[in-house]
Design a protein around this motif. Structure first.
Motif, PDB file in Angstrom:
ATOM      1  N   GLU A 119     -13.484 -22.451   8.398  1.00  0.00           N
ATOM      2  CA  GLU A 119     -12.674 -22.286   6.782  1.00  0.00           C
ATOM      3  C   GLU A 119     -12.746 -20.893   6.596  1.00  0.00           C
ATOM      4  OE1 GLU A 119     -13.474 -25.103   3.242  1.00  0.00           O
ATOM      5  OE2 GLU A 119     -14.852 -23.385   3.442  1.00  0.00           O
ATOM      6  N   LEU A 141      -0.589 -29.113   1.942  1.00  0.00           N
ATOM      7  CA  LEU A 141      -1.041 -28.231   1.179  1.00  0.00           C
ATOM      8  C   LEU A 141      -1.020 -28.867  -0.120  1.00  0.00           C
ATOM      9  CD1 LEU A 141      -0.827 -25.129  -0.341  1.00  0.00           C
ATOM     10  CD2 LEU A 141       1.555 -25.534   0.059  1.00  0.00           C
ATOM     11  N   LEU A 193       1.357 -25.304   9.684  1.00  0.00           N
ATOM     12  CA  LEU A 193       1.044 -24.110   9.799  1.00  0.00           C
ATOM     13  C   LEU A 193       1.543 -23.441  10.800  1.00  0.00           C
ATOM     14  CD1 LEU A 193      -0.921 -22.000   8.346  1.00  0.00           C
ATOM     15  CD2 LEU A 193      -2.805 -22.597   9.657  1.00  0.00           C
ATOM     16  N   LEU A 195       4.109 -21.368   6.139  1.00  0.00           N
ATOM     17  CA  LEU A 195       3.895 -22.613   6.046  1.00  0.00           C
ATOM     18  C   LEU A 195       5.312 -23.318   5.901  1.00  0.00           C
ATOM     19  CD1 LEU A 195       1.387 -22.496   2.909  1.00  0.00           C
ATOM     20  CD2 LEU A 195       0.947 -23.579   5.312  1.00  0.00           C
ATOM     21  N   ARG A 220      -8.593 -22.353   0.211  1.00  0.00           N
ATOM     22  CA  ARG A 220      -9.412 -22.672   1.416  1.00  0.00           C
ATOM     23  C   ARG A 220      -8.532 -23.010   2.784  1.00  0.00           C
ATOM     24  NH1 ARG A 220     -14.675 -20.299   0.870  1.00  0.00           N
ATOM     25  NH2 ARG A 220     -14.969 -20.463  -1.776  1.00  0.00           N
ATOM     26  N   VAL A 221      -8.517 -22.649   3.702  1.00  0.00           N
ATOM     27  CA  VAL A 221      -7.625 -23.110   4.669  1.00  0.00           C
ATOM     28  C   VAL A 221      -8.563 -23.287   6.082  1.00  0.00           C
ATOM     29  CG1 VAL A 221      -6.882 -20.964   5.585  1.00  0.00           C
ATOM     30  CG2 VAL A 221      -5.836 -22.942   6.212  1.00  0.00           C
ATOM     31  N   SER A 238      -7.979 -17.678   1.742  1.00  0.00           N
ATOM     32  CA  SER A 238      -6.550 -17.269   1.956  1.00  0.00           C
ATOM     33  C   SER A 238      -5.782 -17.295   0.615  1.00  0.00           C
ATOM     34  CB  SER A 238      -5.741 -18.176   2.729  1.00  0.00           C
ATOM     35  OG  SER A 238      -6.037 -19.572   2.341  1.00  0.00           O
ATOM     36  N   SER A 247      -5.742 -28.460   6.684  1.00  0.00           N
ATOM     37  CA  SER A 247      -5.388 -28.633   5.037  1.00  0.00           C
ATOM     38  C   SER A 247      -5.418 -27.326   4.631  1.00  0.00           C
ATOM     39  CB  SER A 247      -6.073 -29.622   4.377  1.00  0.00           C
ATOM     40  OG  SER A 247      -7.445 -29.097   4.296  1.00  0.00           O
ATOM     41  N   VAL A 248      -4.714 -27.070   3.417  1.00  0.00           N
ATOM     42  CA  VAL A 248      -4.766 -25.943   2.651  1.00  0.00           C
ATOM     43  C   VAL A 248      -5.076 -26.271   1.290  1.00  0.00           C
ATOM     44  CG1 VAL A 248      -3.302 -23.715   1.779  1.00  0.00           C
ATOM     45  CG2 VAL A 248      -3.244 -24.548   3.982  1.00  0.00           C
ATOM     46  N   LEU A 267       1.049 -18.118   3.894  1.00  0.00           N
ATOM     47  CA  LEU A 267      -0.287 -18.131   3.854  1.00  0.00           C
ATOM     48  C   LEU A 267      -1.056 -16.936   4.243  1.00  0.00           C
ATOM     49  CD1 LEU A 267      -2.519 -20.966   3.945  1.00  0.00           C
ATOM     50  CD2 LEU A 267      -2.955 -19.155   5.430  1.00  0.00           C
TER      51      LEU A 267
END
Length: 298
Positions: A147, A10, A21, A113, A140-141, A150, A90-91, A161
């Motif tokens: 993608e 994150l 996640l 998360l 963006r996640v 969020s 990734s976030v 999230l």
């Protein structure tokens, strides 16, 4: 124990917090199989060529976009791969906005998360900062190869999230014919507004999500349990109740009488209202006829 969808980072600014996640929802829908009514055997669906009727093996199936009726352009696996995001697992928070700035229609699906080992400090730092600032992060996640837009927000001890819809996915309410303008334009008297406000206040209570249940699912589950107990005996599928017939709509509605009756039923008391007792608007329609009772199965 639930497994993480992925384990990654994150990120906000130059800070990276290792997180997992995790799913924030639980599937509760009842799953059904289609059977042949004649012998109760499962129905198998096959992939067949629309012209020849022959079954097509998976190795010979490609994805295509129909850009015109009957006209297709084939999209190869390489095309999809090239469109996939470069970052994975990734976030990445791009900005922070006021907690009440985003229209609720944008929110779609929640995830949780969970901080990785020895990542609690960064996790709590972001959580408490968001609480204090009353902000949520827009991020963006990447989930699998897609993608998503969020929102990252604090919820108790958690950072949640929530996947969001893009603006083009939403319908502008202005596309529909809606009653705009002031209440006075619709001959709503101050007395009616005051009584309606009193009714809302009398029905107000603290939000208790555990008070609400999927009653349709519960009733259907009970029917299924009974059917299982009856297995081996002659059974019939439940027949649906006859449709409710609605009366002719009318524009003549005594709102004051309806409000007085509603307030009378409430007894002027405040407090929690059971979900099934919530008042429903009846303006504009005459009372519907009572639905016929379903016939008992043999």
């Amino acid at each position: 124990m639930a497994r993480p969808i992925w384990t990654g980072n994150l990120s906000f600014g130059l800070l990276n917090v290792p997180v997992s996640l995790m799913s924030g929802t639980r599937g509760t829908d009842l799953s059904f199989r289609m059977l042949d009514a004649r012998d109760r055997k499962p129905i198998r669906f096959e992939r067949v060529n629309a012209d020849t009727g022959e079954e097509v093996p998976w190795k010979d199936i490609v994805k295509a976009f129909e850009y015109d009726k009957g006209s297709y352009v084939v999209i190869e696996k390489e095309d999809i791969a090239s469109a996939a995001p470069e970052t994975h697992e990734s976030v990445e928070i791009e900005t922070f906005v006021d907690a009440d700035a985003i229209d609720v229609r944008f929110f779609e699906k929640p995830y949780v998360l969970v901080p990785g080992k020895r990542a609690e400090k960064g996790y709590v730092l972001l959580r408490e900062t968001l609480k204090k600032a009353k902000k949520i992060g827009v991020a963006r996640v990447v989930i699998r190869t897609r993608e998503y837009l969020s929102a990252v927000m604090p919820l108790g001890d958690a950072l949640v999230l929530v996947l969001m819809r893009y603006p083009q996915e939403l319908v502008d309410p202005g596309e529909y014919k809606l009653p705009g303008g002031k209440a006075s334009a619709y001959r709503i008297a101050p007395k009616e507004l005051a009584m309606a406000t009193e009714l809302v206040d009398s029905m107000a209570s603290a939000w208790q999500p555990d008070d609400y249940h999927d009653e349709f699912r519960n009733r259907l589950s009970e029917i299924i349990r009974k059917r299982i107990k009856q297995k081996g005996k002659t059974t019939k599928v439940l027949e649906a109740a006859d449709e409710v017939e609605e009366g002719t709509a009318t524009n003549v509605v005594d709102f004051v009488a309806l409000l007085q009756k509603s307030l009378g039923e409430k007894g002027g008391k405040t407090g929690k209202t059971a979900p099934r007792q919530t008042a429903k608007a009846t303006a504009g329609k005459a009372p519907a006829k009572k639905a016929a009772k379903p016939r008992k199965s043999a």
